[in-house]
Design an enzyme around this catalytic site. Structure first.
Site: not given
Lengths: 137, 392
Positions: A33, A35, A58, A102
């Protein structure tokens, strides 16, 4: 796209790094993904004395890592467990909808580190008990 | 600002703007209103623009149909051809690395009873003509393969593919949106029946493109309304846009060889410089059959959006194929199609140049980029493991 607060934490992230001999480490997310969040803690009794992070991800992932670690530093583990992704998001002045995960990751990483700490403590007690038994025998 | 995202869009050329302005001001007439001068002026400009675009691509003027975008041209090519066959031919062949304008048009046709073959590509993004030949069937209506890929710059062997396609009685379409203005594009040399173009990729205005349709090809009308574009694509013509497109293409082709040599030199300097300065980096795409203005890298252990944000803080505009940058859950379909694992596709960076890019700008990017990659790697738990292994 991002709030000023997010940009601030992305440009100057707080608590980046590792803690050598950390007694709590939590890692969540996966490379597929894009992350991964890894949180290191130095916990004394029930107080988080120090906390650091490393994140692959990100801008929002880095900013939430920075903010979440700031929010739990110096807190007790009970207080840290109360940290929600919404609180992290609010502190950052909001996140775009596609980036909410996130903040969830940050909450989960904190929990994972504390769970690790608790597990280690149980293991320590078990090891101690085991040793005692050995001696007695 | 250092603009290195010319595969996304380009700056409008001053000559194109100059050519457009009169049609946004005094010559505002409708090109279909021929009984007064301002309408006739517009009509004449349209006529000249069509002539010019046709000349540039080796077509006849009545084979050039202006559209609102490259995306529209792609949609028209796929949907218009399939619907003209009226169920007699229902098979489409395309590749896994096409632009979404093609892929999503094909997916739409699948919902309407078509079968689509998505050809794989090799590690450099090249379609193998042999694979095309193997996939052709009696009911194959159209084969659509792009001339050059927008992400990794790979140039496809369209002339070879077109020959095979024609020997099996199918039609050949190519999406030449990224190629035009960056290489010689001639429909006769390519041997295609249909070709999509977009003005804003070669310093023309946004909101205008064209579809080349070879005379004799049966295609359904796309926008129903008045008689514009010979009734095939109705709507009052975007005269200024079309004039700008023609001027931009003329200007690009005037100095094509010179400009391409300039971009190629800077591209190679950029590629060599990045590979030399930054470890754990790969170039995506091939070095040989590559658009003169495209460079695409993957930096292991870091994520693309973070790279873009840090570059932006330093005044550099670029793009990435990471999931975050593309606004989806998966990284770029092109990078996955060339076989990159997800985590390496997430760390991609595209730097695309124009004829205006300078040596100084490339030098500056080569100064700015390595510390950004290093800084993000220092933050990455994936890199931590690599360093640990290195130190052992």
């Amino acid at each position: 796209m991002y709030s000023e607060k997010v940009m601030e934490h992305f440009a100057n992230p707080q608590n980046v790094g590792e803690i050598e001999n950390a007694n709590a480490v939590g890692e969540v997310g996966n490379v597929r993904c894009g992350d991964i969040m890894k949180i290191y803690m130095d916990i004394d009794g029930d107080v988080i004395k120090d906390v650091k992070f490393k994140t692959f991800g990100c801008g929002a992932a880095i900013a939430t890592s920075s903010m979440a670690t700031e929010m739990v530093k110096g807190k007790t583990i009970e207080e840290a467990l109360e940290l929600t992704n919404k609180a992290v998001m609010d502190a950052l002045g909001g996140l775009p909808p596609e980036k909410i995960h996130c903040s969830v990751l940050a909450e989960e990483a904190i929990r994972a580190a504390i769970t690790d700490y608790k597990k280690r403590q149980v293991e320590e007690v078990e090891e101690f008990e085991y040793d005692c038994c050995q001696k007695e025998n | 600002m250092i603009y290195m995202d010319n595969n996304a869009t380009t700056a409008l050329h001053a000559k194109a703007l100059e050519a457009m302005l009169p049609f946004l001001t005094e010559h505002y007439g409708n090109a279909s209103s021929k009984f007064y001068k301002t309408g006739r002026d517009a009509e004449q400009a349209l006529y000249a623009a069509r002539q010019s675009v046709a000349n540039q691509i080796g077509a006849k003027p009545n084979e050039v149909y202006f559209t609102g975008s490259g995306c529209e041209a792609d949609n028209w090519a796929i949907k218009g051809i399939i619907s003209a066959f009226d169920g007699r031919k229902k098979h489409i062949i395309t590749s896994e690395i096409e632009h979404h304008a093609i892929l999503n048009s094909c997916a739409y046709m699948e919902k309407h009873g078509c079968e689509v073959t998505y050809l794989p590509v090799d590690e450099y993004g090249r379609v193998n003509p042999v694979d095309v030949e193997k996939s052709l069937r009696d009911d194959t209506a159209i084969v659509s393969i792009m001339l050059a890929n927008n992400e990794i710059g790979t140039i496809e062997p369209i002339a070879d593919i077109a020959e095979i396609v024609h020997s099996h009685g199918a039609l050949m379409h190519t999406d030449a949106v990224q190629a035009m203005g960056h290489m010689a594009v001639d429909v006769r040399e390519l041997g295609v029946d249909l070709m999509s173009m977009s003005a804003h990729k070669f310093h023309g205005p946004k909101g205008v493109g064209a579809l080349y349709i070879k005379n004799g090809v049966r295609i359904d009308n796309f926008i129903h309304g008045g008689g514009q574009e010979r009734g095939k694509r109705a709507a009052t013509e975007n005269v200024a846009g079309i004039v700008g497109m023609a001027k931009a293409l003329e200007t690009a082709n005037e100095k094509l060889a010179e400009n391409c040599a300039h971009m190629r030199r800077l591209r190679d300097k950029l590629i060599d410089g990045v590979l030399e300065r930054i470890p754990y980096t790969r170039l995506n795409g091939t070095r040989k059959e590559r658009l003169c203005n495209n460079a695409n890298f993957s930096f292991k252990y870091i994520e693309g959006e973070s790279i873009l944000m840090m570059l932006d803080m330093k005044g550099v505009a670029a793009s990435s194929g990471s999931a975050c940058a593309s606004g989806s859950l998966d990284p770029s379909h092109v990078l996955l199609a060339i076989g990159l694992p997800h985590e390496i596709a997430h760390g991609s960076l595209r730097l695309s140049l124009s004829a205006d890019t300078t040596d100084a700008e490339v030098d500056e990017v080569l100064e700015i980029l390595p510390p950004i990659v290093e800084r993000l790697r220092e933050m990455s738990p994936l890199y931590e493991e690599v360093k640990r292994k290195e130190n052992k």
